[in-house]
Scaffold this motif. Sequence first.
Motif, PDB file in Angstrom:
ATOM      1  N   ARG A   1     -29.242 -18.124  18.132  1.00  0.00           N
ATOM      2  CA  ARG A   1     -28.931 -16.757  17.665  1.00  0.00           C
ATOM      3  C   ARG A   1     -28.758 -16.810  16.151  1.00  0.00           C
ATOM      4  O   ARG A   1     -27.634 -16.814  15.646  1.00  0.00           O
ATOM      5  CB  ARG A   1     -27.667 -16.234  18.336  1.00  0.00           C
TER       6      ARG A   1
ATOM      7  N   LYS B   1     -26.970 -13.709  14.099  1.00  0.00           N
ATOM      8  CA  LYS B   1     -25.520 -13.653  14.292  1.00  0.00           C
ATOM      9  C   LYS B   1     -24.849 -14.858  13.642  1.00  0.00           C
ATOM     10  O   LYS B   1     -23.823 -14.734  12.970  1.00  0.00           O
ATOM     11  CB  LYS B   1     -25.195 -13.630  15.791  1.00  0.00           C
TER      12      LYS B   1
ATOM     13  N   VAL C   1     -24.589 -14.546   9.876  1.00  0.00           N
ATOM     14  CA  VAL C   1     -23.573 -13.560   9.457  1.00  0.00           C
ATOM     15  C   VAL C   1     -22.179 -14.160   9.583  1.00  0.00           C
ATOM     16  O   VAL C   1     -21.359 -14.069   8.651  1.00  0.00           O
ATOM     17  CB  VAL C   1     -23.696 -12.268  10.306  1.00  0.00           C
ATOM     18  N   PHE C   2     -21.905 -14.818  10.713  1.00  0.00           N
ATOM     19  CA  PHE C   2     -20.574 -15.429  10.890  1.00  0.00           C
ATOM     20  C   PHE C   2     -20.349 -16.553   9.881  1.00  0.00           C
ATOM     21  O   PHE C   2     -19.243 -16.714   9.358  1.00  0.00           O
ATOM     22  CB  PHE C   2     -20.420 -15.978  12.314  1.00  0.00           C
TER      23      PHE C   2
ATOM     24  N   VAL D   1     -19.597 -14.591   6.527  1.00  0.00           N
ATOM     25  CA  VAL D   1     -18.477 -13.644   6.410  1.00  0.00           C
ATOM     26  C   VAL D   1     -17.117 -14.301   6.703  1.00  0.00           C
ATOM     27  O   VAL D   1     -16.148 -14.074   5.962  1.00  0.00           O
ATOM     28  CB  VAL D   1     -18.702 -12.432   7.346  1.00  0.00           C
ATOM     29  N   ILE D   2     -17.042 -15.121   7.730  1.00  0.00           N
ATOM     30  CA  ILE D   2     -15.729 -15.667   8.110  1.00  0.00           C
ATOM     31  C   ILE D   2     -15.187 -16.641   7.049  1.00  0.00           C
ATOM     32  O   ILE D   2     -14.040 -16.482   6.595  1.00  0.00           O
ATOM     33  CB  ILE D   2     -15.777 -16.272   9.533  1.00  0.00           C
TER      34      ILE D   2
ATOM     35  N   LEU E   1     -10.747 -13.885  14.156  1.00  0.00           N
ATOM     36  CA  LEU E   1     -12.138 -13.466  14.368  1.00  0.00           C
ATOM     37  C   LEU E   1     -12.991 -14.662  14.786  1.00  0.00           C
ATOM     38  O   LEU E   1     -13.859 -14.535  15.666  1.00  0.00           O
ATOM     39  CB  LEU E   1     -12.711 -12.834  13.093  1.00  0.00           C
TER      40      LEU E   1
ATOM     41  N   LEU F   1     -12.693 -15.280  18.395  1.00  0.00           N
ATOM     42  CA  LEU F   1     -13.555 -14.375  19.165  1.00  0.00           C
ATOM     43  C   LEU F   1     -15.001 -14.861  19.139  1.00  0.00           C
ATOM     44  O   LEU F   1     -15.714 -14.782  20.146  1.00  0.00           O
ATOM     45  CB  LEU F   1     -13.490 -12.952  18.591  1.00  0.00           C
ATOM     46  N   VAL F   2     -15.423 -15.347  17.983  1.00  0.00           N
ATOM     47  CA  VAL F   2     -16.792 -15.865  17.850  1.00  0.00           C
ATOM     48  C   VAL F   2     -16.988 -17.080  18.769  1.00  0.00           C
ATOM     49  O   VAL F   2     -18.032 -17.220  19.412  1.00  0.00           O
ATOM     50  CB  VAL F   2     -17.094 -16.214  16.374  1.00  0.00           C
TER      51      VAL F   2
ATOM     52  N   ASP G   1     -17.455 -15.823  22.216  1.00  0.00           N
ATOM     53  CA  ASP G   1     -18.792 -15.225  22.330  1.00  0.00           C
ATOM     54  C   ASP G   1     -19.850 -16.316  22.482  1.00  0.00           C
ATOM     55  O   ASP G   1     -20.750 -16.191  23.320  1.00  0.00           O
ATOM     56  CB  ASP G   1     -19.077 -14.365  21.097  1.00  0.00           C
TER      57      ASP G   1
END
Lengths: 145, 57
Positions: free
Chosen positions: A49, A52, A55-56, A59-60, A129, A132-133, A136
């Motif tokens: 992926r 995604k 981005v993680f 950003v994180i 966060l 949560l990732v 996921d």
Amino acid sequence: MGRKSRDSRRSRVGTAPPQEASGPDSGRALAAATLAWVMPGGGHLWLGRRQKGLVFLVVIPAMFLCGLWLEGRLFPFEASQPLVLLAAFAGLGNGLPYLVASLAGLGEGRVVAETFEYGNTFMIVSGLLNMLVCLDAYDVALGRK
Amino acid sequence: MGSHFLAMVMFAACVAVVFSVLMKDEPLEQLRLGGLLFAGFVGTAVVLGWLLLPFPL
């Protein structure tokens, strides 16, 4: 109650419940979740992926670095102060950035800085966060998403 | 950084991006949800700020 409904109930009872994660799938899912914890977005990148994951990955850690820049604190694991302990666990969710910052002696925090609480919030929320990732990535590896 | 508003906007942007990418798979849907979350965070903060204005620290 008719025979038909009894039969249908029996057949439902007799049917084995859907198998939860087991064997290689479970191992792969745990590996993805662990990788996602160590390097935010790493689990998703490993699972293919790419969008995604990237981005993680950006950003994180950026949120975590923002927290450090805003003079927030990396909370210690102090059992005598439950809220501090919770904040420490949340911070630990950042994975490698947290460990590197801890080892480098960053995140001392400056209580008198006007952005101190903002910094704490950035670092705590980025850790949460990332948790949560991780979940996921675990779900993606199991094919639930 | 001296601007509390800018810090809040940055925070809202980061959280909105992560949530939208986590919850949606299609880029258009991610954009829509991210925009909605961002606007919701910032709008709520501004409204709450105005509502809390009369109260003393």
